[in-house]
Write a protein that holds these residues in place. Structure first.
Motif, short mmCIF file in Angstrom:
data_model
loop_
_atom_site.label_atom_id
_atom_site.label_comp_id
_atom_site.label_asym_id
_atom_site.label_seq_id
_atom_site.Cartn_x
_atom_site.Cartn_y
_atom_site.Cartn_z
N LYS A 116 -13.97 46.00 -20.00
CA LYS A 116 -13.96 44.62 -19.52
C LYS A 116 -14.21 44.54 -18.02
O LYS A 116 -14.74 43.53 -17.55
CB LYS A 116 -12.67 43.90 -19.91
N GLU A 117 -13.91 45.60 -17.28
CA GLU A 117 -14.19 45.60 -15.83
C GLU A 117 -15.69 45.58 -15.55
O GLU A 117 -16.13 45.14 -14.49
CB GLU A 117 -13.52 46.79 -15.14
N ASP A 118 -16.48 46.01 -16.53
CA ASP A 118 -17.93 46.02 -16.35
C ASP A 118 -18.53 44.61 -16.42
O ASP A 118 -19.66 44.40 -15.99
CB ASP A 118 -18.59 46.95 -17.37
N GLY A 120 -17.32 42.09 -14.69
CA GLY A 120 -17.34 41.74 -13.26
C GLY A 120 -18.42 42.48 -12.51
O GLY A 120 -19.07 41.92 -11.62
N THR A 131 -14.67 39.21 -6.63
CA THR A 131 -14.52 40.46 -7.35
C THR A 131 -13.82 40.18 -8.66
O THR A 131 -13.13 39.19 -8.82
CB THR A 131 -13.70 41.48 -6.53
N SER A 132 -14.01 41.07 -9.58
CA SER A 132 -13.42 40.89 -10.89
C SER A 132 -11.92 41.06 -10.81
O SER A 132 -11.42 41.98 -10.16
CB SER A 132 -14.00 41.92 -11.86
N SER A 133 -11.22 40.18 -11.47
CA SER A 133 -9.78 40.34 -11.58
C SER A 133 -9.44 40.56 -13.04
O SER A 133 -8.42 40.12 -13.52
CB SER A 133 -9.07 39.09 -11.03
N SER A 134 -10.33 41.25 -13.75
CA SER A 134 -10.16 41.43 -15.19
C SER A 134 -9.39 42.69 -15.55
O SER A 134 -9.22 42.99 -16.70
CB SER A 134 -11.54 41.43 -15.88
N ASP A 135 -8.94 43.48 -14.55
CA ASP A 135 -8.13 44.63 -14.90
C ASP A 135 -6.72 44.17 -15.18
O ASP A 135 -6.16 43.37 -14.48
CB ASP A 135 -8.18 45.74 -13.84
#
Length: 136
Positions: A116-118, A120, A131-135
């Motif tokens: 899921k970080e990919d 972002g 930036t991705s905050s999906s972690d």
């Protein structure tokens, strides 16, 4: 580059070449090798899609969420699948239903499983700010 003739090597890392119009080119061997490997990898790698048992909720920045929605075709061509719930709050409206991977590794190539970080990371490549905050 096909019409260039090699003159020699310089400083153990640069190729000196001349093209038809006699212009001199200084080519970084490492960069040329990286470009060749990248282009070969893009041509040969087959992206597969792994469906998830249950949707994986994402927490994206508003710009990332918008980026996914505007570029859904690009994400889907790269093996990502989403479900969109407009009833949820912004940043939480998308969930993953499938993730891409590059195979089993039986062909001698190292398999890559995307996460899921990919999402972002792909948004960043497509120009979404933040930036991705999906972690999680």
């Amino acid at each position: 580059f096909k019409d260039m003739s090699i003159i020699g090597q310089f400083n153990l890392g640069f190729i000196l070449a001349r093209c038809r119009n006699q212009n001199l080119w200084i080519l970084d061997q490492h960069a040329c090798d990286e470009i060749y490997n990248f282009e070969r990898l893009c041509k040969e790698t087959v992206i597969h899609e792994q469906k998830l048992i249950a949707p994986l909720p994402l927490e994206l920045s508003p710009s990332e969420e918008n980026c996914v929605l505007e570029n859904l075709d690009i994400f889907e061509r790269n093996g990502f699948r989403f479900v969109y719930n407009p009833e949820k709050e912004i940043r939480h409206r998308l969930s993953l239903t499938a993730l891409p991977h590059s195979g089993s590794g039986r062909d001698g190539k190292k398999p890559v499983q995307f996460g899921k970080e990919d999402v972002g990371a792909l948004c960043a490549m497509l120009g979404a700010d933040g930036t991705s905050s999906s972690d999680g």
